[in-house]
Design a protein around this motif. Sequence first.
Motif, PDB file in Angstrom:
ATOM      1  N   SER A 333       0.811  -1.218   0.000  1.00 60.02           N
ATOM      2  CA  SER A 333       0.000   0.000   0.000  1.00 60.02           C
ATOM      3  C   SER A 333       0.844   1.268   0.000  1.00 60.02           C
ATOM      4  O   SER A 333       2.010   1.261   0.403  1.00 60.02           O
ATOM      5  N   PRO A 334       0.266   2.392  -0.429  1.00 59.66           N
ATOM      6  CA  PRO A 334       0.988   3.666  -0.377  1.00 59.66           C
ATOM      7  C   PRO A 334       1.408   4.032   1.044  1.00 59.66           C
ATOM      8  O   PRO A 334       2.490   4.588   1.249  1.00 59.66           O
ATOM      9  N   GLU A 335       0.567   3.734   2.016  1.00 58.54           N
ATOM     10  CA  GLU A 335       0.885   4.047   3.408  1.00 58.54           C
ATOM     11  C   GLU A 335       2.164   3.339   3.845  1.00 58.54           C
ATOM     12  O   GLU A 335       3.070   3.953   4.428  1.00 58.54           O
ATOM     13  N   ALA A 336       2.242   2.039   3.570  1.00 58.11           N
ATOM     14  CA  ALA A 336       3.408   1.266   3.980  1.00 58.11           C
ATOM     15  C   ALA A 336       4.656   1.728   3.244  1.00 58.11           C
ATOM     16  O   ALA A 336       5.732   1.874   3.843  1.00 58.11           O
ATOM     17  N   GLN A 337       4.531   1.966   1.947  1.00 53.48           N
ATOM     18  CA  GLN A 337       5.704   2.333   1.160  1.00 53.48           C
ATOM     19  C   GLN A 337       6.187   3.752   1.450  1.00 53.48           C
ATOM     20  O   GLN A 337       7.372   4.047   1.320  1.00 53.48           O
ATOM     21  N   THR A 338       5.271   4.621   1.847  1.00 51.54           N
ATOM     22  CA  THR A 338       5.689   5.954   2.284  1.00 51.54           C
ATOM     23  C   THR A 338       6.502   5.845   3.570  1.00 51.54           C
ATOM     24  O   THR A 338       7.554   6.485   3.719  1.00 51.54           O
ATOM     25  N   ALA A 339       6.017   5.017   4.513  1.00 49.52           N
ATOM     26  CA  ALA A 339       6.732   4.825   5.774  1.00 49.52           C
ATOM     27  C   ALA A 339       8.089   4.175   5.536  1.00 49.52           C
ATOM     28  O   ALA A 339       9.096   4.544   6.153  1.00 49.52           O
ATOM     29  N   TRP A 340       8.127   3.189   4.621  1.00 48.21           N
ATOM     30  CA  TRP A 340       9.385   2.506   4.323  1.00 48.21           C
ATOM     31  C   TRP A 340      10.378   3.460   3.677  1.00 48.21           C
ATOM     32  O   TRP A 340      11.565   3.457   4.008  1.00 48.21           O
ATOM     33  N   ASN A 341       9.906   4.309   2.767  1.00 46.69           N
ATOM     34  CA  ASN A 341      10.818   5.248   2.123  1.00 46.69           C
ATOM     35  C   ASN A 341      11.371   6.255   3.113  1.00 46.69           C
ATOM     36  O   ASN A 341      12.548   6.623   3.047  1.00 46.69           O
ATOM     37  N   GLU A 342      10.540   6.684   4.044  1.00 46.49           N
ATOM     38  CA  GLU A 342      11.010   7.624   5.060  1.00 46.49           C
ATOM     39  C   GLU A 342      12.095   6.986   5.925  1.00 46.49           C
ATOM     40  O   GLU A 342      13.057   7.640   6.330  1.00 46.49           O
ATOM     41  N   ALA A 343      11.938   5.680   6.158  1.00 47.04           N
ATOM     42  CA  ALA A 343      12.903   4.973   7.000  1.00 47.04           C
ATOM     43  C   ALA A 343      14.168   4.605   6.251  1.00 47.04           C
ATOM     44  O   ALA A 343      15.272   4.652   6.806  1.00 47.04           O
ATOM     45  N   HIS A 344      14.023   4.249   4.972  1.00 44.17           N
ATOM     46  CA  HIS A 344      15.151   3.642   4.257  1.00 44.17           C
ATOM     47  C   HIS A 344      15.631   4.412   3.042  1.00 44.17           C
ATOM     48  O   HIS A 344      16.776   4.256   2.618  1.00 44.17           O
ATOM     49  N   ASP A 346      15.665   5.472  -1.112  1.00 41.34           N
ATOM     50  CA  ASP A 346      15.581   4.803  -2.410  1.00 41.34           C
ATOM     51  C   ASP A 346      14.245   5.104  -3.079  1.00 41.34           C
ATOM     52  O   ASP A 346      13.389   5.784  -2.525  1.00 41.34           O
ATOM     53  N   VAL A 347      14.060   4.608  -4.296  1.00 44.16           N
ATOM     54  CA  VAL A 347      12.803   4.795  -5.003  1.00 44.16           C
ATOM     55  C   VAL A 347      11.747   3.882  -4.384  1.00 44.16           C
ATOM     56  O   VAL A 347      12.069   2.964  -3.630  1.00 44.16           O
ATOM     57  N   ALA A 348      10.489   4.129  -4.698  1.00 40.11           N
ATOM     58  CA  ALA A 348       9.399   3.287  -4.208  1.00 40.11           C
ATOM     59  C   ALA A 348       8.780   2.557  -5.387  1.00 40.11           C
ATOM     60  O   ALA A 348       8.562   3.156  -6.444  1.00 40.11           O
ATOM     61  N   PHE A 349       8.488   1.258  -5.207  1.00 40.77           N
ATOM     62  CA  PHE A 349       7.831   0.541  -6.305  1.00 40.77           C
ATOM     63  C   PHE A 349       6.394   1.006  -6.464  1.00 40.77           C
ATOM     64  O   PHE A 349       5.800   0.847  -7.527  1.00 40.77           O
ATOM     65  N   ASN A 350       5.815   1.591  -5.402  1.00 39.63           N
ATOM     66  CA  ASN A 350       4.451   2.105  -5.454  1.00 39.63           C
ATOM     67  C   ASN A 350       4.503   3.581  -5.843  1.00 39.63           C
ATOM     68  O   ASN A 350       4.979   4.409  -5.067  1.00 39.63           O
ATOM     69  N   PRO A 351       4.021   3.934  -7.030  1.00 44.05           N
ATOM     70  CA  PRO A 351       4.127   5.331  -7.484  1.00 44.05           C
ATOM     71  C   PRO A 351       3.280   6.296  -6.670  1.00 44.05           C
ATOM     72  O   PRO A 351       3.450   7.511  -6.780  1.00 44.05           O
ATOM     73  N   GLN A 352       2.361   5.764  -5.838  1.00 45.38           N
ATOM     74  CA  GLN A 352       1.530   6.631  -5.010  1.00 45.38           C
ATOM     75  C   GLN A 352       2.172   6.932  -3.656  1.00 45.38           C
ATOM     76  O   GLN A 352       1.646   7.727  -2.874  1.00 45.38           O
ATOM     77  N   ALA A 353       3.294   6.286  -3.378  1.00 43.42           N
ATOM     78  CA  ALA A 353       3.990   6.535  -2.123  1.00 43.42           C
ATOM     79  C   ALA A 353       4.717   7.880  -2.184  1.00 43.42           C
ATOM     80  O   ALA A 353       5.120   8.332  -3.254  1.00 43.42           O
ATOM     81  N   GLU A 354       4.884   8.504  -1.030  1.00 42.42           N
ATOM     82  CA  GLU A 354       5.641   9.747  -0.949  1.00 42.42           C
ATOM     83  C   GLU A 354       7.123   9.410  -0.783  1.00 42.42           C
ATOM     84  O   GLU A 354       7.493   8.665   0.118  1.00 42.42           O
ATOM     85  N   VAL A 355       7.950   9.970  -1.666  1.00 44.43           N
ATOM     86  CA  VAL A 355       9.387   9.720  -1.638  1.00 44.43           C
ATOM     87  C   VAL A 355      10.092  10.990  -1.198  1.00 44.43           C
ATOM     88  O   VAL A 355       9.886  12.058  -1.787  1.00 44.43           O
ATOM     89  N   SER A 356      10.925  10.877  -0.174  1.00 38.89           N
ATOM     90  CA  SER A 356      11.533  12.069   0.427  1.00 38.89           C
ATOM     91  C   SER A 356      12.561  12.736  -0.479  1.00 38.89           C
ATOM     92  O   SER A 356      12.704  13.955  -0.463  1.00 38.89           O
ATOM     93  N   ASP A 357      13.286  11.949  -1.276  1.00 35.64           N
ATOM     94  CA  ASP A 357      14.285  12.491  -2.194  1.00 35.64           C
ATOM     95  C   ASP A 357      13.577  12.956  -3.466  1.00 35.64           C
ATOM     96  O   ASP A 357      13.051  12.122  -4.214  1.00 35.64           O
ATOM     97  N   PRO A 358      13.535  14.259  -3.758  1.00 38.36           N
ATOM     98  CA  PRO A 358      12.766  14.738  -4.922  1.00 38.36           C
ATOM     99  C   PRO A 358      13.286  14.198  -6.253  1.00 38.36           C
ATOM    100  O   PRO A 358      12.498  13.986  -7.184  1.00 38.36           O
ATOM    101  N   ILE A 359      14.598  13.956  -6.358  1.00 35.70           N
ATOM    102  CA  ILE A 359      15.145  13.433  -7.610  1.00 35.70           C
ATOM    103  C   ILE A 359      14.695  11.988  -7.821  1.00 35.70           C
ATOM    104  O   ILE A 359      14.289  11.601  -8.919  1.00 35.70           O
ATOM    105  N   LEU A 360      14.745  11.194  -6.767  1.00 37.66           N
ATOM    106  CA  LEU A 360      14.280   9.813  -6.873  1.00 37.66           C
ATOM    107  C   LEU A 360      12.774   9.762  -7.093  1.00 37.66           C
ATOM    108  O   LEU A 360      12.272   8.895  -7.815  1.00 37.66           O
ATOM    109  N   ALA A 361      12.051  10.685  -6.460  1.00 32.62           N
ATOM    110  CA  ALA A 361      10.605  10.734  -6.642  1.00 32.62           C
ATOM    111  C   ALA A 361      10.254  11.017  -8.099  1.00 32.62           C
ATOM    112  O   ALA A 361       9.377  10.374  -8.688  1.00 32.62           O
ATOM    113  N   GLU A 362      10.952  11.989  -8.688  1.00 29.46           N
ATOM    114  CA  GLU A 362      10.713  12.341 -10.091  1.00 29.46           C
ATOM    115  C   GLU A 362      11.056  11.171 -11.012  1.00 29.46           C
ATOM    116  O   GLU A 362      10.316  10.859 -11.954  1.00 29.46           O
ATOM    117  N   LEU A 363      12.165  10.503 -10.714  1.00 34.49           N
ATOM    118  CA  LEU A 363      12.568   9.352 -11.519  1.00 34.49           C
ATOM    119  C   LEU A 363      11.533   8.239 -11.425  1.00 34.49           C
ATOM    120  O   LEU A 363      11.139   7.650 -12.439  1.00 34.49           O
TER     121      LEU A 363
END
Length: 423
Positions: A333-344, A346-363
């Motif tokens: 889920s987006p909720e889990a992947q947002t939490a995982w990205n905040e902790a770890h 890298d890019v997220a396999f779920n495009p609806q997750a929030e990614v803290s690194d703007p360059i990785l998020a854009e990619l």
Amino acid sequence: MSHRRSTAIAVASVAALGVALAGCSGGSTGESSGETTGTLDFYTDKAAWKPDFESLNVTSEEATDISLKVSGYSDANQYDAFIKQSFRTSQTPGLFTWHTGDSLKELVDQGLVAETTDIWSTAVDEGWVSADLRDSYTFDGAQYCVPMNIAYWVMYYNVGLFEENGVEVPTTWDELNEVAATLSDNGVTPYYQTSQLFTFQWFQHLVASTDPDLYTGLSTGEVSYTDPRIVEIMDIWVDEQDKGWFSDPGSSTDPAVGLRQGDYAMINFGTFFSGNLAGAGAEAGTDYGIFAIPAVNDALPATPVAVESGPLCVAESSPQRDMGLAYSEWWMSPEAQTAWNEAHGDVAFNPQAEVSDPILAELGTAIASDEYMLYDRYFEATPTPILTVALEQFGAFIANPGDPMPYLEAIQAEADAYWADQE
């Protein structure tokens, strides 16, 4: 060796985990208890990531009433042996990390991992994951395990060197070649390379982005490494070597440090490399940028991008099977992947997750579009015996570039032997 084998210190010894596994059988029949909440036993070969996994417990407890009890291994070979041995006990893991490709197929063929087809169907329908990524987890039309994380193999570049030499991020293969030529003419080495370990990535991109079916054929044995089409593709690499476009393959400089200090302008690596660059003092957007490497064949309907994915699996016979599957469903889920990205990171396999690194998020957003297609990284796509020889031969070619045929013949000899054993 893949990125998964680069974990740091152990958090539990092999002996301790083995004793724990043997000592907690409790007379279990090996059938699932049916419980879908509680404490889920999680085993991983990512020992250094233990704090990252544990940090998700607050979020997962609120969402699913499940928390992880994490046991980590730092030695991947010992971990693999431990997991395989656990299948012969009554306490197989409720959740564990594994590897895609042949390693996962082996477990699936033996009926050792739980099917996750329904989880994948929901995730794809919700737009939580790419249908291309599902292919890496599909065997005989069904899915098994879910992606723990992904890394796209893309091009990192030194922003300062691009600006100083008046070149821009390329969007076509011809433009990439123009960038490399300009940099080289100005005394800048365009690309990083090494003759150790990561020797496959330029080969994988050249082949897959010329003809994805040709690339797939290598992984299934339907295409020979000495096929004239492969030789022709290798000649592109030879030509680039002859032009001096690659760095010293024997350099002992850390590749992240080398990119930051301008030893070369570009490096083809997985998106986990962002963490290496941060550790080297490089700042995203200021010191380095990222772009998907253009396809050699611009007639392809989408640009192929290599993806490295590590699975989270549930043992079919685990007493915690149902809880493991419940956690796996939440993990997508987006909720889990947002939490995982905040902790770890890298890019997220779920495009609806929030990614803290703007360059990785854009990619990640770009690659999730129809303009790109994912394919399995060569390391996972290639049967292990063939891979072992191929890594050695690509390394030898990088160290002594020239006629590619002897190197290809050596790989094909191993491929012939391997596929003959599969008949």
